[in-house]
Design an enzyme around this catalytic site. Structure first.
Site, PDB file in Angstrom:
ATOM      1  N   THR A   1       0.891  -1.139   0.000  1.00 10.97           N
ATOM      2  CA  THR A   1       0.000   0.000   0.000  1.00 10.97           C
ATOM      3  C   THR A   1       0.930   1.189   0.000  1.00 10.97           C
ATOM      4  OG1 THR A   1      -1.682  -1.170   1.273  1.00 10.97           O
ATOM      5  CG2 THR A   1      -1.700   1.221   1.433  1.00 10.97           C
TER       6      THR A   1
ATOM      7  N   GLY B   1      -9.916  -3.669   1.704  1.00 10.42           N
ATOM      8  CA  GLY B   1      -9.103  -3.639   2.915  1.00 10.42           C
ATOM      9  C   GLY B   1      -9.260  -2.336   3.657  1.00 10.42           C
ATOM     10  N   ASP B   2      -8.258  -1.992   4.444  1.00 14.36           N
ATOM     11  CA  ASP B   2      -8.377  -0.824   5.310  1.00 14.36           C
ATOM     12  C   ASP B   2      -8.104   0.498   4.601  1.00 14.36           C
ATOM     13  OD1 ASP B   2      -5.689  -1.686   5.049  1.00 14.36           O
ATOM     14  OD2 ASP B   2      -5.109  -0.445   6.761  1.00 14.36           O
TER      15      ASP B   2
ATOM     16  N   THR C   1      -0.510   0.526   6.555  1.00  9.82           N
ATOM     17  CA  THR C   1      -0.222  -0.508   5.555  1.00  9.82           C
ATOM     18  C   THR C   1      -0.008  -1.823   6.286  1.00  9.82           C
ATOM     19  OG1 THR C   1       1.314  -1.261   3.858  1.00  9.82           O
ATOM     20  CG2 THR C   1       2.251   0.105   5.601  1.00  9.82           C
ATOM     21  N   GLY C   2      -0.473  -2.896   5.685  1.00  9.62           N
ATOM     22  CA  GLY C   2      -0.297  -4.191   6.334  1.00  9.62           C
ATOM     23  C   GLY C   2      -1.482  -5.088   6.082  1.00  9.62           C
TER      24      GLY C   2
ATOM     25  N   GLY D   1      -4.712  -5.712   6.150  1.00  9.93           N
ATOM     26  CA  GLY D   1      -5.806  -4.755   6.293  1.00  9.93           C
ATOM     27  C   GLY D   1      -6.944  -5.163   7.197  1.00  9.93           C
TER      28      GLY D   1
END
Lengths: 319, 319
Positions: free
Chosen positions: A184, A214-215, A235-236, A238
């Site tokens: 991201t 996602g987030d 980021t990660g 989500g």
């Protein structure tokens, strides 16, 4: 109330990023990409521009760079398609805009901003969002624009692995993703007037379910900004960031518990998310210019720039 | 740690709901609909069921009732289509699931729960979500199932008005909506084990932009639940609830500022949202069973039920 101080921070994804698994060429490419983005944001901020403008311009540079999983270079979903998500938020007014699952917009971050400023809505998704972006005159590209050979090879490899190791139901919990799987890009900034802003853009997870969001485009989860708290881009993995409403949680810890940005980011990333099994990181900045780049994964593409114009870009933990 | 106490609270939308604008028949229909939903949730909770099961069952009853703007009875978008959103969250585990812009799922709240429990994701949208619901065996209906003459007439009227009074750009701010224009259903509950849960489902805003997503399916905005804070389901002008991350904000005020659920809900609805121009309301409950039904609009379809099994349903402010 111009304080002449400003800060701009970027990330380009977090994950199992270690010196041994990233080639020297990729490392150089990543650092150069981050620096180019930092310069773009700095140019606006040093001229007195708003953090909102700087965040959009910075994220655009990262979206246009095929190295990062956003815009050109986005990961493919399970069906071999591209679905792009982005969000932007203005910490002064709490205005926000987001798009999800768009397929023809060259710069989703600009579509998110257009939703914020030129529609009565905060979030538009799918064809309705692509249509809106076209109507307001944003650059529209064919889906083939987003195609990159690296991502395509990655999808093929993953689909092959999946058919080899089908384990039935997958969990919301999970292990640390491969460096190239997630990804991201994001930016947070504070301008000379003390206004913060945040923006995030992503191609999602490689081989993800069609329609998975996602987030990144969720206001409060992957993207949030408030002058009273702080601006955050995440980021990660989500799903964990959504369940823990990470970006808003960090801002609330600053606003309501009196934690510094660094303390709040560390608490959520190293304690809340880590205990839950959620891998990834955040960048955050408050109105006074204190900032954090916090991650619990092996590495995170990240960097910052201050008024002196010297870009600082990092990849691994020990830098 | 069974405390034998449980509470279930519902809402069926907020807006310009005054005695003078709602016919006696509609008022009766609404109260009966709320009571039927309350009984469905009570039946599960009194038998020791989980708040998560009770929330899903209760929201299903409201989705199946054409009186409310969710499931059957959903509002049409500008293109004459139906786009349904829903989310559910478990306050014990912070697991969450959501769907947006689905068109063929009879009960979107059950699809949200399936995303939570039977996928590795938190949010699926559009065709990918419809497909997933079909794959896991949820009841699929033709889009015509959702068609109701009242909503169709409403859309025609609105499109006519719009073409008469085109004012160019609309704002994220706005006046209080007509009673029939917005609408969302939701439920929060705490079970005898002290676990809270929240669920929300909506057909969106009548004549909305294709692909517009409001607060209902956004974890943290329209739906949130945490045993450490509280469970919240919101209804109203969704864009404001997204920008203020209302559900998570209320839970944070409880968790970090030590406010009671009633104080936190009142602060966010009567101060934060009202000052921003955001009309609507929330229902909320914490693990000890304290609950709130707070709104800043003329009215809100709402009600609650306690272990005694007596449903309490309200529409207007002075009740």
């Amino acid at each position: 109330m111009e304080n002449r101080k400003f800060v701009l921070v970027v990330h380009g994804g977090a994950g199992n990023i270690r010196n041994e698994v990233i080639t020297a060429d990729k490392q150089r490419e990543a650092r150069e990409g981050l620096e180019e983005a930092l310069h773009a944001g700095h140019a606006l901020l040093v001229a007195g521009g708003s953090s909102l403008d700087a965040v959009e311009a910075t994220v655009k540079v990262l979206e246009n760079n095929p190295m990062f999983n956003a815009g050109k270079g986005a990961a493919f979903n399970k069906a071999g398609g591209i679905e792009l998500d982005a969000a932007i938020m203005d910490g002064k007014t709490l205005s926000a805009g987001a798009v999800a699952c768009v397929t023809t917009i060259k710069n989703p971050i600009s579509a998110a901003r257009a939703v914020m400023e030129r529609s009565p809505h905060v979030m538009l998704i799918g064809l309705g969002a692509d249509q809106f972006a076209d109507e307001v005159g944003l650059e529209i590209v064919k889906p083939s624009y987003f195609w990159t050979p690296e991502r395509w090879e990655q999808l093929k490899k993953e689909l092959k692995q999946e058919s080899h190791s089908r384990t039935g139901r997958r969990q919301q919990s999970g292990s640390e993703p491969a460096p190239e799987k997630h990804g991201t890009v994001g930016c947070v900034a504070v301008d000379v007037r003390g206004n913060v802003a945040a923006g995030t853009s992503t191609g999602g997870i490689s081989s993800q379910h069609v329609g998975r969001v996602g987030d990144a485009p969720i206001i409060g989860a992957g993207t949030y900004a408030s002058n009273d708290g702080c601006a955050v881009s995440a980021t990660g993995h989500g799903e964990f960031f959504m369940r823990h409403v990470v970006a808003h949680e960090i801002s609330c810890l600053v606003k309501y518990k009196g934690l510094s940005v660094g303390q709040a980011a560390a608490h959520v990333v190293q304690k809340t998310l880590k205990e839950a099994g959620g891998s990834g990181g955040v960048i955050a900045v408050d109105a006074r210019g204190e900032f954090a780049m916090e991650f619990n994964s092996q590495g995170m593409y990240r960097g910052y720039i201050l008024p002196d114009g010297q870009p600082h870009a990092y990849i691994f933990r020990e830098e």
